[in-house]
Motif scaffolding. Structure first.
Motif, PDB file in Angstrom:
ATOM      1  N   ASP A 233     -13.143  31.839  28.405  1.00  0.00           N
ATOM      2  CA  ASP A 233     -12.744  32.485  29.664  1.00  0.00           C
ATOM      3  C   ASP A 233     -13.473  33.788  29.964  1.00  0.00           C
ATOM      4  N   GLY A 234     -14.764  33.815  29.810  1.00  0.00           N
ATOM      5  CA  GLY A 234     -15.522  34.980  30.253  1.00  0.00           C
ATOM      6  C   GLY A 234     -15.887  35.975  29.187  1.00  0.00           C
ATOM      7  N   GLY A 235     -15.419  35.810  27.986  1.00  0.00           N
ATOM      8  CA  GLY A 235     -15.853  36.657  26.884  1.00  0.00           C
ATOM      9  C   GLY A 235     -15.236  38.036  26.861  1.00  0.00           C
TER      10      GLY A 235
ATOM     11  N   LEU B 177     -11.567  35.086  17.073  1.00  0.00           N
ATOM     12  CA  LEU B 177     -12.893  35.347  17.629  1.00  0.00           C
ATOM     13  C   LEU B 177     -13.237  34.376  18.747  1.00  0.00           C
ATOM     14  N   LEU B 178     -12.894  33.108  18.573  1.00  0.00           N
ATOM     15  CA  LEU B 178     -13.165  32.109  19.594  1.00  0.00           C
ATOM     16  C   LEU B 178     -12.455  32.464  20.897  1.00  0.00           C
TER      17      LEU B 178
END
Length: 139
Positions: A56-58, A49-50
């Motif tokens: 880096d921008g999701g 999840l992380l």
């Protein structure tokens, strides 16, 4: 003869005429697996999840090219494979326990567990197949 003068003797307690059935330790190992796999899954899923959602921008960067680049690395293949196998077996084992606890009839219990085993086998098997046969060069 008084109560204190009586000889102390205890009758042999009743014991079964046959030896006790030998038990296997499947439920013990199942219980232990649930605890250990839960701890490992906690780290694998939180790491997943992380990386996938926050760094880096999701979520906007997740597309086919991102997955292809990620699965080009054996490290990430093994990470995802371990997470897939542990999650499938952990969930299947938990549902097996629930089926054993709440199904009243032997026939119902049997068919529910067969359905569970087939679904876990298909899900984990198909996920493993996709992980190892993924081809980033479509077309």
């Amino acid at each position: 003869m008084t109560v204190t003068d009586a000889p102390l003797s205890v009758e042999k307690p009743r014991s079964p005429s046959r030896p006790a059935a030998r038990r296997n330790n499947f439920e013990l190992y199942s219980w232990l697996f649930m605890r250990l796999s839960g701890v490992v899954l906690l780290f694998l899923v939180l790491g997943h999840l992380l990386i996938m959602l926050f760094l880096d921008g999701g979520v906007q960067r997740i597309n086919f090219a991102f997955v292809a680049g990620r699965w080009a690395s054996p490290f990430w293949q093994m990470w995802d494979l371990t997470m897939l196998w542990l999650a499938g077996l952990h969930g299947g084992n938990g549902l097996r326990t629930i089926i054993n606890d709440y199904s009243r009839k032997d026939g119902t219990r049997f068919w529910l567990k067969m359905l569970l085993y087939v679904s876990v086998l298909l899900t984990v098997g198909l996920g493993t197949f996709v992980l190892f046969t993924f081809d980033p060069n479509i077309g």
